[in-house]
Design a protein around this motif. Structure first.
Motif, PDB file in Angstrom:
ATOM      1  N   PHE A   4       0.959  -1.260  -0.075  1.00 18.74           N
ATOM      2  CA  PHE A   4      -0.020   0.221   0.026  1.00 18.74           C
ATOM      3  C   PHE A   4       0.947   1.118   0.219  1.00 18.74           C
ATOM      4  N   ASP A   5       0.292   2.395  -0.605  1.00 23.44           N
ATOM      5  CA  ASP A   5       1.057   3.696  -0.610  1.00 23.44           C
ATOM      6  C   ASP A   5      -0.065   4.567  -0.245  1.00 23.44           C
ATOM      7  N   GLY A   6       0.257   5.060   0.840  1.00 19.89           N
ATOM      8  CA  GLY A   6      -0.533   6.042   1.458  1.00 19.89           C
ATOM      9  C   GLY A   6      -0.313   6.257   2.825  1.00 19.89           C
ATOM     10  N   ALA A   7      -1.447   6.449   3.656  1.00 22.99           N
ATOM     11  CA  ALA A   7      -1.439   6.614   5.164  1.00 22.99           C
ATOM     12  C   ALA A   7      -2.620   6.120   5.985  1.00 22.99           C
ATOM     13  N   LEU A   8      -2.348   5.377   7.072  1.00 19.75           N
ATOM     14  CA  LEU A   8      -3.638   4.892   7.900  1.00 19.75           C
ATOM     15  C   LEU A   8      -3.461   5.415   9.409  1.00 19.75           C
ATOM     16  N   ASP A   9      -4.455   5.611   9.910  1.00 18.32           N
ATOM     17  CA  ASP A   9      -4.628   6.296  11.292  1.00 18.32           C
ATOM     18  C   ASP A   9      -6.071   5.752  12.020  1.00 18.32           C
ATOM     19  N   GLU A  10      -5.698   5.701  13.367  1.00 20.93           N
ATOM     20  CA  GLU A  10      -6.860   5.558  14.045  1.00 20.93           C
ATOM     21  C   GLU A  10      -7.613   4.094  13.806  1.00 20.93           C
ATOM     22  N   VAL A  11      -6.865   2.980  13.964  1.00 20.44           N
ATOM     23  CA  VAL A  11      -7.631   1.694  13.510  1.00 20.44           C
ATOM     24  C   VAL A  11      -8.293   1.275  15.012  1.00 20.44           C
TER      25      VAL A  11
END
Length: 244
Positions: A4-11
């Protein structure tokens, strides 16, 4: 692979299937892109929140729904004393000898009457176990009332449901309970099942048919008859139009 290319937050990971209302709450509490500001709301489960009373500076202001309450002392409008809340903030002190109580306007119950789902949560420090009412609205008919009261013995809580539906619950715990401290109480109803939560855990669940009438106001620290006055302190009252 398929990296994945991107950003993740608050899972968040849950062991249940969330409904649309719960998803809406999560959506409303995340940070909007592309800012890095804090979440736009500090209210728990805002999707069905009706009113929230933090009692800051001893005020009975509804910080969410705009339904300001009225404090009474000796039968007249007057400010209640301020107690230290569970986190060192402000709470309201109720003294039965002063006939102190708070009246919340009937608009608060407009969406939680009849057999509609609802939840009322609050923090309480119970100073005297003499059947003092924490909160109540409705009437004395079977299933016509909705509230909680301190019982006549330490650790007993009365579910005020009207007439023969009134039920005393003995709160149990595997650990010793310090009743001089603050504790959290929630009374929830989904239209069929009533649940009492104590300090975050479900203490009792029971099928019951409620029918609280329209136009009733919520009383804090008293019944609607202005009796069974409460000795202790209340803080952070939340009213919801859903069963949490």
């Amino acid at each position: 692979d398929y990296l994945f290319d991107g950003a993740l937050d608050e899972v968040y990971v849950y062991s249940s299937a969330l409904d649309s209302e719960a998803i809406g709450v999560l959506f409303g509490s995340v940070t909007a892109s592309p800012t890095v500001t804090s979440a736009p709301s500090s209210y728990y489960f805002q999707g069905s929140l009706v009113s929230y009373y933090p009692f800051d500076h001893g005020n009975v202001t509804d910080a969410y729904g705009g339904h300001t309450g009225s404090p009474y002392v000796f039968g007249q409008l007057g400010d209640l004393a301020i107690a230290e809340g569970r986190n060192g903030d402000d709470a309201l002190l109720f003294v039965s000898a002063d006939q102190s109580y708070v009246y919340l306007p009937y608009q608060v119950t407009a969406d939680i009457s009849g057999s509609k789902p609802r939840t009322i949560c609050l923090w309480a420090r119970i100073d005297s176990w003499d059947q003092g009412q924490l909160f109540e609205y409705g009437d004395s008919s079977d299933g016509g009332d909705f509230g909680l009261a301190a019982g006549d013995a330490e650790g007993n809580i009365t579910l005020s449901l009207g007439g023969s539906y009134d039920t005393v619950v003995m709160l149990n715990s595997s650990e010793r309970i310090d009743w001089s401290d603050w504790h959290h109480y929630c009374l929830a109803y989904d239209g069929d099942v009533l649940t009492l939560y104590f300090d975050g855990a479900a203490e009792v669940e029971s099928e019951v048919s409620l029918s609280t009438g329209d136009g009733y106001s919520i009383y804090l620290g008293s019944t609607y008859m202005i009796d069974y006055l409460f000795d202790g302190a209340l803080d952070e009252v939340y009213v919801y139009s859903s069963a949490l």
